[in-house]
Design a protein around this motif. Structure first.
Motif, PDB file in Angstrom:
ATOM      1  N   ALA A 157       0.861  -1.190   0.000  1.00 43.63           N
ATOM      2  CA  ALA A 157       0.000   0.000   0.000  1.00 43.63           C
ATOM      3  C   ALA A 157       0.890   1.231   0.000  1.00 43.63           C
ATOM      4  O   ALA A 157       1.837   1.327   0.783  1.00 43.63           O
ATOM      5  CB  ALA A 157      -0.896  -0.001   1.237  1.00 43.63           C
ATOM      6  N   ASP A 158       0.584   2.152  -0.899  1.00 39.94           N
ATOM      7  CA  ASP A 158       1.350   3.396  -1.016  1.00 39.94           C
ATOM      8  C   ASP A 158       0.473   4.547  -0.556  1.00 39.94           C
ATOM      9  O   ASP A 158      -0.515   4.883  -1.208  1.00 39.94           O
ATOM     10  CB  ASP A 158       1.795   3.608  -2.456  1.00 39.94           C
ATOM     11  N   ALA A 159       0.843   5.131   0.560  1.00 36.86           N
ATOM     12  CA  ALA A 159       0.039   6.197   1.161  1.00 36.86           C
ATOM     13  C   ALA A 159       0.812   7.505   1.197  1.00 36.86           C
ATOM     14  O   ALA A 159       2.043   7.525   1.242  1.00 36.86           O
ATOM     15  CB  ALA A 159      -0.369   5.806   2.581  1.00 36.86           C
ATOM     16  N   VAL A 160       0.051   8.590   1.182  1.00 36.84           N
ATOM     17  CA  VAL A 160       0.616   9.923   1.403  1.00 36.84           C
ATOM     18  C   VAL A 160       0.186  10.357   2.805  1.00 36.84           C
ATOM     19  O   VAL A 160      -1.012  10.402   3.105  1.00 36.84           O
ATOM     20  CB  VAL A 160       0.122  10.922   0.346  1.00 36.84           C
ATOM     21  N   THR A 161       1.152  10.640   3.650  1.00 35.39           N
ATOM     22  CA  THR A 161       0.880  11.054   5.025  1.00 35.39           C
ATOM     23  C   THR A 161       1.171  12.534   5.175  1.00 35.39           C
ATOM     24  O   THR A 161       2.260  13.001   4.820  1.00 35.39           O
ATOM     25  CB  THR A 161       1.742  10.266   6.031  1.00 35.39           C
ATOM     26  N   VAL A 162       0.191  13.270   5.676  1.00 32.18           N
ATOM     27  CA  VAL A 162       0.352  14.699   5.935  1.00 32.18           C
ATOM     28  C   VAL A 162       0.408  14.920   7.440  1.00 32.18           C
ATOM     29  O   VAL A 162      -0.421  14.379   8.182  1.00 32.18           O
ATOM     30  CB  VAL A 162      -0.810  15.512   5.317  1.00 32.18           C
ATOM     31  N   SER A 213      -3.491   2.196   5.839  1.00 37.13           N
ATOM     32  CA  SER A 213      -3.193   1.993   7.248  1.00 37.13           C
ATOM     33  C   SER A 213      -4.371   2.446   8.100  1.00 37.13           C
ATOM     34  O   SER A 213      -5.354   3.005   7.607  1.00 37.13           O
ATOM     35  CB  SER A 213      -1.927   2.760   7.641  1.00 37.13           C
ATOM     36  N   SER A 214      -4.239   2.255   9.406  1.00 35.60           N
ATOM     37  CA  SER A 214      -5.297   2.653  10.337  1.00 35.60           C
ATOM     38  C   SER A 214      -5.518   4.155  10.381  1.00 35.60           C
ATOM     39  O   SER A 214      -6.566   4.607  10.847  1.00 35.60           O
ATOM     40  CB  SER A 214      -4.959   2.157  11.752  1.00 35.60           C
ATOM     41  N   LEU A 215      -4.553   4.931   9.890  1.00 32.59           N
ATOM     42  CA  LEU A 215      -4.742   6.379   9.891  1.00 32.59           C
ATOM     43  C   LEU A 215      -5.882   6.766   8.954  1.00 32.59           C
ATOM     44  O   LEU A 215      -6.625   7.716   9.229  1.00 32.59           O
ATOM     45  CB  LEU A 215      -3.436   7.080   9.487  1.00 32.59           C
ATOM     46  N   SER A 216      -6.046   6.050   7.865  1.00 29.14           N
ATOM     47  CA  SER A 216      -7.197   6.271   6.981  1.00 29.14           C
ATOM     48  C   SER A 216      -8.491   5.812   7.644  1.00 29.14           C
ATOM     49  O   SER A 216      -9.534   6.468   7.538  1.00 29.14           O
ATOM     50  CB  SER A 216      -7.016   5.510   5.665  1.00 29.14           C
ATOM     51  N   LEU A 222     -13.926  -1.859   5.989  1.00 36.74           N
ATOM     52  CA  LEU A 222     -12.749  -1.092   6.392  1.00 36.74           C
ATOM     53  C   LEU A 222     -11.615  -2.015   6.824  1.00 36.74           C
ATOM     54  O   LEU A 222     -10.940  -1.778   7.829  1.00 36.74           O
ATOM     55  CB  LEU A 222     -13.102  -0.119   7.520  1.00 36.74           C
ATOM     56  N   ASP A 223     -11.395  -3.082   6.053  1.00 35.84           N
ATOM     57  CA  ASP A 223     -10.355  -4.035   6.442  1.00 35.84           C
ATOM     58  C   ASP A 223      -9.004  -3.745   5.801  1.00 35.84           C
ATOM     59  O   ASP A 223      -8.108  -4.596   5.849  1.00 35.84           O
ATOM     60  CB  ASP A 223     -10.801  -5.474   6.131  1.00 35.84           C
ATOM     61  N   GLY A 224      -8.815  -2.553   5.237  1.00 38.33           N
ATOM     62  CA  GLY A 224      -7.543  -2.222   4.603  1.00 38.33           C
ATOM     63  C   GLY A 224      -6.326  -2.544   5.450  1.00 38.33           C
ATOM     64  O   GLY A 224      -5.385  -3.210   4.982  1.00 38.33           O
ATOM     65  N   GLU A 233       2.617  -4.706   8.679  1.00 39.84           N
ATOM     66  CA  GLU A 233       2.799  -3.889   9.876  1.00 39.84           C
ATOM     67  C   GLU A 233       2.029  -2.587   9.722  1.00 39.84           C
ATOM     68  O   GLU A 233       2.298  -1.802   8.818  1.00 39.84           O
ATOM     69  CB  GLU A 233       4.282  -3.588  10.109  1.00 39.84           C
ATOM     70  N   ASP A 234       1.078  -2.367  10.601  1.00 41.20           N
ATOM     71  CA  ASP A 234       0.243  -1.166  10.604  1.00 41.20           C
ATOM     72  C   ASP A 234       0.903  -0.107  11.485  1.00 41.20           C
ATOM     73  O   ASP A 234       1.900  -0.355  12.172  1.00 41.20           O
ATOM     74  CB  ASP A 234      -1.143  -1.530  11.143  1.00 41.20           C
ATOM     75  N   ARG A 235       0.345   1.089  11.481  1.00 40.06           N
ATOM     76  CA  ARG A 235       0.808   2.124  12.397  1.00 40.06           C
ATOM     77  C   ARG A 235       0.451   1.720  13.832  1.00 40.06           C
ATOM     78  O   ARG A 235      -0.631   1.193  14.089  1.00 40.06           O
ATOM     79  CB  ARG A 235       0.164   3.469  12.058  1.00 40.06           C
ATOM     80  N   ALA A 236       1.344   1.988  14.752  1.00 42.29           N
ATOM     81  CA  ALA A 236       1.143   1.608  16.156  1.00 42.29           C
ATOM     82  C   ALA A 236      -0.108   2.271  16.721  1.00 42.29           C
ATOM     83  O   ALA A 236      -0.349   3.462  16.501  1.00 42.29           O
ATOM     84  CB  ALA A 236       2.363   2.004  16.979  1.00 42.29           C
ATOM     85  N   GLY A 237      -0.897   1.484  17.439  1.00 41.77           N
ATOM     86  CA  GLY A 237      -2.097   2.010  18.089  1.00 41.77           C
ATOM     87  C   GLY A 237      -3.325   2.036  17.214  1.00 41.77           C
ATOM     88  O   GLY A 237      -4.356   2.609  17.597  1.00 41.77           O
ATOM     89  N   GLY A 238      -3.251   1.417  16.037  1.00 41.23           N
ATOM     90  CA  GLY A 238      -4.358   1.480  15.085  1.00 41.23           C
ATOM     91  C   GLY A 238      -5.508   0.537  15.396  1.00 41.23           C
ATOM     92  O   GLY A 238      -5.597  -0.043  16.483  1.00 41.23           O
ATOM     93  N   VAL A 239      -6.405   0.377  14.425  1.00 34.79           N
ATOM     94  CA  VAL A 239      -7.582  -0.468  14.595  1.00 34.79           C
ATOM     95  C   VAL A 239      -7.172  -1.934  14.692  1.00 34.79           C
ATOM     96  O   VAL A 239      -6.081  -2.321  14.258  1.00 34.79           O
ATOM     97  CB  VAL A 239      -8.593  -0.283  13.441  1.00 34.79           C
ATOM     98  N   ARG A 240      -8.069  -2.752  15.249  1.00 34.36           N
ATOM     99  CA  ARG A 240      -7.829  -4.192  15.344  1.00 34.36           C
ATOM    100  C   ARG A 240      -9.074  -4.953  14.914  1.00 34.36           C
ATOM    101  O   ARG A 240     -10.198  -4.492  15.132  1.00 34.36           O
ATOM    102  CB  ARG A 240      -7.467  -4.585  16.787  1.00 34.36           C
ATOM    103  N   ASP A 241      -8.843  -6.111  14.300  1.00 36.28           N
ATOM    104  CA  ASP A 241      -9.949  -6.983  13.909  1.00 36.28           C
ATOM    105  C   ASP A 241     -10.051  -8.144  14.882  1.00 36.28           C
ATOM    106  O   ASP A 241      -9.039  -8.777  15.218  1.00 36.28           O
ATOM    107  CB  ASP A 241      -9.731  -7.529  12.494  1.00 36.28           C
ATOM    108  N   GLU A 242     -11.262  -8.395  15.337  1.00 36.92           N
ATOM    109  CA  GLU A 242     -11.537  -9.572  16.165  1.00 36.92           C
ATOM    110  C   GLU A 242     -12.690 -10.333  15.551  1.00 36.92           C
ATOM    111  O   GLU A 242     -13.861 -10.025  15.789  1.00 36.92           O
ATOM    112  CB  GLU A 242     -11.866  -9.165  17.607  1.00 36.92           C
TER     113      GLU A 242
END
Length: 329
Positions: A28-33, A278-281, A297-299, A305-314
């Motif tokens: 995944a290619d993201a632009v982070t601002v 990532s979870s930031l989106s 929203l399962d991106g 490896e996601d950004r630390a503290g992001g969403v989780r799937d259960e």
């Protein structure tokens, strides 16, 4: 108060190839601002999509063109005319929301006047593969409440039968990503009914969907590539029954909320989707998801490896990110 803007390209490797009708992703290619003001930081993410003529380079260039305006204090309302809908505006808009929340010591939910996001059912995606491989993937998540199945025009019947046999109890979204034509859609409708399909997402090309006007489908059809912003609904409402809001298409949470409310006002069903991100989106998209009939929203689930503290799937239930991650100071 002056601001400092930084925009960068972030890459996220995937655990498995993400294969749909128009191609395959391995990262995944993201632009982070990042916006900084008075010692506080707001972040936003956009995922440029080639289907809409976007690239990481074009998004970064677009953001650079408005740097002076944002750093001088342009707000979310001004941003709507500074950039067109798309990933670049999404990244900046969501960074502005996050910064505003931190500056006001109020969450984005409070700023919107809505409840805080809670855990919700979000589709897990089965990507295109052989029927046996798709059945294996579906079986692994067969206790989840909602599956989304990617297909193309090659052998969708075999793929869908394999998935339904492996996951007999899940609600089902079928997503051909514009790969079908009118003849195939009409031919396959009885199968969709037989397999208890809840939603058919953008089966035909967004540029060749005029025949849907006045068509009564056996399964509700959701507009994805065909709809970006609220102004599109004049046409969309006569062709589709459900609208998929993606912040990268709408150009941010500001426009995404406008599209979601306008969709509801027209009596259409509502879905929230995402790019592979990532979870930031996803943290921002949750504020549309809480209003939606279908959530996809399962991106981040696909990331190594996601950004630390992001969403989780259960088990197909999406848990919101940790406090302080985005929008919750």
């Amino acid at each position: 108060m002056s601001r400092s803007l930084r925009a960068q390209h972030d890459r996220f490797l995937l655990t498995h190839p993400f294969r749909i009708s128009r191609g395959v992703k391995t990262q995944a290619d993201a632009v982070t601002v990042t916006l900084e003001a008075g010692g506080l930081t707001g972040r936003g993410e956009g995922v440029p999509y080639p289907r809409y003529g976007e690239s990481v380079e074009s998004a970064l260039t677009a953001i650079e063109r408005i740097r002076a305006d944002i750093e001088a204090g342009a707000d979310r309302a001004a941003l709507q005319s500074l950039l067109p809908p798309g990933a670049a505006r999404n990244a900046v808009d969501c960074a502005l929301w996050d910064l505003e929340a931190r500056q006001s010591s109020r969450s984005v939910a409070e700023l919107i006047g809505a409840p805080e996001p809670l855990r919700l059912a979000s589709a897990l995606t089965v990507v295109i593969d052989t029927p046996d491989a798709m059945a294996h993937a579906a079986r692994a998540v067969s206790t989840s409440p909602l599956l989304k199945v990617k297909v193309d025009a090659q052998d969708p019947e075999a793929q869908l039968r394999a998935v339904r046999a492996a996951a007999p109890d899940c609600r089902l979204i079928v997503d051909p990503n514009e790969s079908w034509d009118e003849a195939l859609l009409r031919e396959i409708e009885p199968l969709l009914v037989e397999l208890r399909t809840d939603l058919l997402e953008q089966p035909v090309s967004a540029t060749e969907d005029d025949w849907l006007e006045g068509f009564t489908p056996a399964v509700p059809i959701c507009a994805d590539e065909a709809v970006h912003v609220a102004a599109d609904l004049d046409v969309i409402a006569s062709r589709y029954q459900v609208v998929n809001v993606k912040l990268d298409k709408a150009g941010g949470l500001t426009a995404g909320l406008e599209l979601a409310h306008a969709t509801r006002a027209r009596g259409l069903g509502l879905m929230t989707g995402c790019m592979v991100s990532s979870s930031l989106s996803i943290a921002a998209a949750l504020h549309v998801a809480r209003m939606s009939d279908f959530v996809d929203l399962d991106g981040p689930i696909w990331l190594a490896e996601d950004r630390a503290g992001g969403v989780r799937d259960e088990g197909g239930m999406l848990l919101p990110p940790a406090r302080g991650f985005w929008g919750r100071p």
